[in-house]
Motif scaffolding. Structure first.
Motif, PDB file in Angstrom:
ATOM      1  N   GLN A   1      38.743  44.835  33.664  1.00 21.07           N
ATOM      2  CA  GLN A   1      39.017  43.419  33.931  1.00 21.07           C
ATOM      3  C   GLN A   1      37.702  42.663  34.149  1.00 21.07           C
ATOM      4  OE1 GLN A   1      42.070  42.055  33.752  1.00 21.07           O
ATOM      5  NE2 GLN A   1      42.726  44.106  33.160  1.00 21.07           N
ATOM      6  N   PRO A   2      37.688  41.375  33.808  1.00 18.19           N
ATOM      7  CA  PRO A   2      36.500  40.567  34.109  1.00 18.19           C
ATOM      8  C   PRO A   2      36.375  40.353  35.623  1.00 18.19           C
ATOM      9  CG  PRO A   2      38.190  39.231  33.029  1.00 18.19           C
ATOM     10  CD  PRO A   2      38.703  40.630  33.080  1.00 18.19           C
ATOM     11  N   ALA A   3      35.164  40.170  36.075  1.00 14.90           N
ATOM     12  CA  ALA A   3      34.898  39.975  37.505  1.00 14.90           C
ATOM     13  C   ALA A   3      35.763  38.852  38.076  1.00 14.90           C
ATOM     14  CB  ALA A   3      33.413  39.676  37.717  1.00 14.90           C
ATOM     15  N   ARG A   4      35.903  37.779  37.335  1.00 12.75           N
ATOM     16  CA  ARG A   4      36.715  36.636  37.785  1.00 12.75           C
ATOM     17  C   ARG A   4      38.132  37.067  38.122  1.00 12.75           C
ATOM     18  NH1 ARG A   4      39.378  35.363  33.942  1.00 12.75           N
ATOM     19  NH2 ARG A   4      37.828  35.480  32.317  1.00 12.75           N
ATOM     20  N   ARG A   5      38.730  37.871  37.258  1.00 14.72           N
ATOM     21  CA  ARG A   5      40.116  38.318  37.465  1.00 14.72           C
ATOM     22  C   ARG A   5      40.217  39.276  38.654  1.00 14.72           C
ATOM     23  NH1 ARG A   5      44.671  39.966  33.529  1.00 14.72           N
ATOM     24  NH2 ARG A   5      46.282  40.341  35.078  1.00 14.72           N
ATOM     25  N   ILE A   6      39.229  40.131  38.802  1.00 17.15           N
ATOM     26  CA  ILE A   6      39.215  41.060  39.939  1.00 17.15           C
ATOM     27  C   ILE A   6      39.199  40.273  41.243  1.00 17.15           C
ATOM     28  CG2 ILE A   6      37.805  42.778  41.158  1.00 17.15           C
ATOM     29  CD1 ILE A   6      37.023  43.846  38.336  1.00 17.15           C
ATOM     30  N   LEU A   7      38.401  39.224  41.282  1.00 12.51           N
ATOM     31  CA  LEU A   7      38.303  38.420  42.501  1.00 12.51           C
ATOM     32  C   LEU A   7      39.586  37.636  42.770  1.00 12.51           C
ATOM     33  CD1 LEU A   7      34.619  37.249  42.107  1.00 12.51           C
ATOM     34  CD2 LEU A   7      35.522  38.937  43.733  1.00 12.51           C
ATOM     35  N   GLN A   8      40.373  37.382  41.746  1.00 11.68           N
ATOM     36  CA  GLN A   8      41.641  36.655  41.898  1.00 11.68           C
ATOM     37  C   GLN A   8      42.810  37.578  42.242  1.00 11.68           C
ATOM     38  OE1 GLN A   8      41.929  34.825  38.042  1.00 11.68           O
ATOM     39  NE2 GLN A   8      40.589  33.116  38.582  1.00 11.68           N
TER      40      GLN A   8
ATOM     41  N   ASP B   1      37.349  46.546  48.985  1.00  8.30           N
ATOM     42  CA  ASP B   1      36.161  45.767  49.343  1.00  8.30           C
ATOM     43  C   ASP B   1      34.971  46.130  48.464  1.00  8.30           C
ATOM     44  OD1 ASP B   1      37.571  44.451  51.311  1.00  8.30           O
ATOM     45  OD2 ASP B   1      36.679  45.574  52.986  1.00  8.30           O
ATOM     46  N   ARG B   2      34.813  47.420  48.184  1.00  9.32           N
ATOM     47  CA  ARG B   2      33.680  47.837  47.353  1.00  9.32           C
ATOM     48  C   ARG B   2      33.842  47.296  45.928  1.00  9.32           C
ATOM     49  NH1 ARG B   2      30.739  53.602  46.903  1.00  9.32           N
ATOM     50  NH2 ARG B   2      29.822  52.878  48.836  1.00  9.32           N
ATOM     51  N   ILE B   3      35.039  47.396  45.378  1.00  8.88           N
ATOM     52  CA  ILE B   3      35.278  46.917  44.007  1.00  8.88           C
ATOM     53  C   ILE B   3      35.110  45.401  43.937  1.00  8.88           C
ATOM     54  CG2 ILE B   3      37.020  46.637  42.197  1.00  8.88           C
ATOM     55  CD1 ILE B   3      38.157  49.406  43.163  1.00  8.88           C
ATOM     56  N   ARG B   4      35.720  44.691  44.867  1.00 11.02           N
ATOM     57  CA  ARG B   4      35.620  43.233  44.857  1.00 11.02           C
ATOM     58  C   ARG B   4      34.200  42.772  45.182  1.00 11.02           C
ATOM     59  NH1 ARG B   4      40.486  40.125  45.265  1.00 11.02           N
ATOM     60  NH2 ARG B   4      39.390  38.769  46.718  1.00 11.02           N
ATOM     61  N   GLY B   5      33.489  43.526  46.014  1.00  8.72           N
ATOM     62  CA  GLY B   5      32.096  43.197  46.305  1.00  8.72           C
ATOM     63  C   GLY B   5      31.236  43.300  45.069  1.00  8.72           C
ATOM     64  N   GLU B   6      31.470  44.347  44.278  1.00 11.18           N
ATOM     65  CA  GLU B   6      30.717  44.491  43.023  1.00 11.18           C
ATOM     66  C   GLU B   6      31.084  43.378  42.049  1.00 11.18           C
ATOM     67  OE1 GLU B   6      28.097  46.186  40.160  1.00 11.18           O
ATOM     68  OE2 GLU B   6      28.219  46.192  42.336  1.00 11.18           O
ATOM     69  N   ALA B   7      32.368  43.027  42.000  1.00 12.95           N
ATOM     70  CA  ALA B   7      32.795  41.929  41.120  1.00 12.95           C
ATOM     71  C   ALA B   7      32.143  40.616  41.548  1.00 12.95           C
ATOM     72  CB  ALA B   7      34.316  41.800  41.141  1.00 12.95           C
TER      73      ALA B   7
ATOM     74  N   GLY C   1      27.862  37.460  34.870  1.00 13.63           N
ATOM     75  CA  GLY C   1      28.626  36.293  35.279  1.00 13.63           C
ATOM     76  C   GLY C   1      30.083  36.646  35.501  1.00 13.63           C
ATOM     77  N   GLU C   2      30.905  35.633  35.654  1.00 18.22           N
ATOM     78  CA  GLU C   2      32.310  35.857  35.998  1.00 18.22           C
ATOM     79  C   GLU C   2      33.124  36.498  34.881  1.00 18.22           C
ATOM     80  OE1 GLU C   2      34.281  31.497  35.121  1.00 18.22           O
ATOM     81  OE2 GLU C   2      33.826  32.060  37.180  1.00 18.22           O
ATOM     82  N   ASN C   3      32.593  36.499  33.662  1.00 21.27           N
ATOM     83  CA  ASN C   3      33.297  37.145  32.548  1.00 21.27           C
ATOM     84  C   ASN C   3      32.847  38.583  32.318  1.00 21.27           C
ATOM     85  OD1 ASN C   3      35.005  34.969  31.877  1.00 21.27           O
ATOM     86  ND2 ASN C   3      33.272  33.947  30.919  1.00 21.27           N
TER      87      ASN C   3
END
Length: 143
Positions: free
Chosen positions: A93-100, A129-135, A63-65
């Protein structure tokens, strides 16, 4: 050990000369923790990079955390510095933060974008893009 992202940003803000900025990028690359040789595989290569760049992303949780841990390497000094900056910014970092967090905007705001070749810029975009895509993939997973 890589400096914290805030420290990296502060250091770049103090460096107005492009040559000094590139020297600092190269120094960041030297501080990048070594990536185990067995992770230098074709599957981990980032397409679109002028130099060879490997990214290995591991997740803890869902999930986002979920937290992403990133190991990375490059065969070029400046690119390795860019990779180090991304690792400092996103790893742990949590996925949510990476996407922000918009690393490309941060690079532009620091003035780094104007001194990087278009091929290197495209490679940087591919890495982000690869990092944010995985997040995004991890964030969308059911908890």
């Amino acid at each position: 050990m890589l400096p914290a992202p805030d420290e990296i940003v502060t250091n770049f803000e103090l460096l107005e000369d492009p040559t000094e900025q590139f020297e600092y990028l190269i120094e960041l690359g030297r501080l990048l923790p070594p990536m185990p040789e067995e992770l230098h595989t074709d599957e981990k290569l980032v397409p679109g990079c002028q130099s060879r760049v490997w990214l290995d992303m591991r997740t803890s949780g869902a999930g986002e955390n979920a937290v992403l841990t990133i190991a990375a390497d490059s065969d070029a000094h400046i690119t390795k510095g860019l990779v180090a900056f991304l690792v400092a910014l996103y790893s742990g970092q949590p996925a949510r933060r990476i996407l922000q967090t918009d690393a490309l905007k941060l690079f532009r705001d620091l003035g780094l974008g104007q001194h990087i070749t278009s091929k290197r810029s495209n490679g940087l975009r591919s890495m982000v893009d690869r990092i944010r895509g995985e997040a995004a993939r991890v964030a969308a997973a059911a908890v």
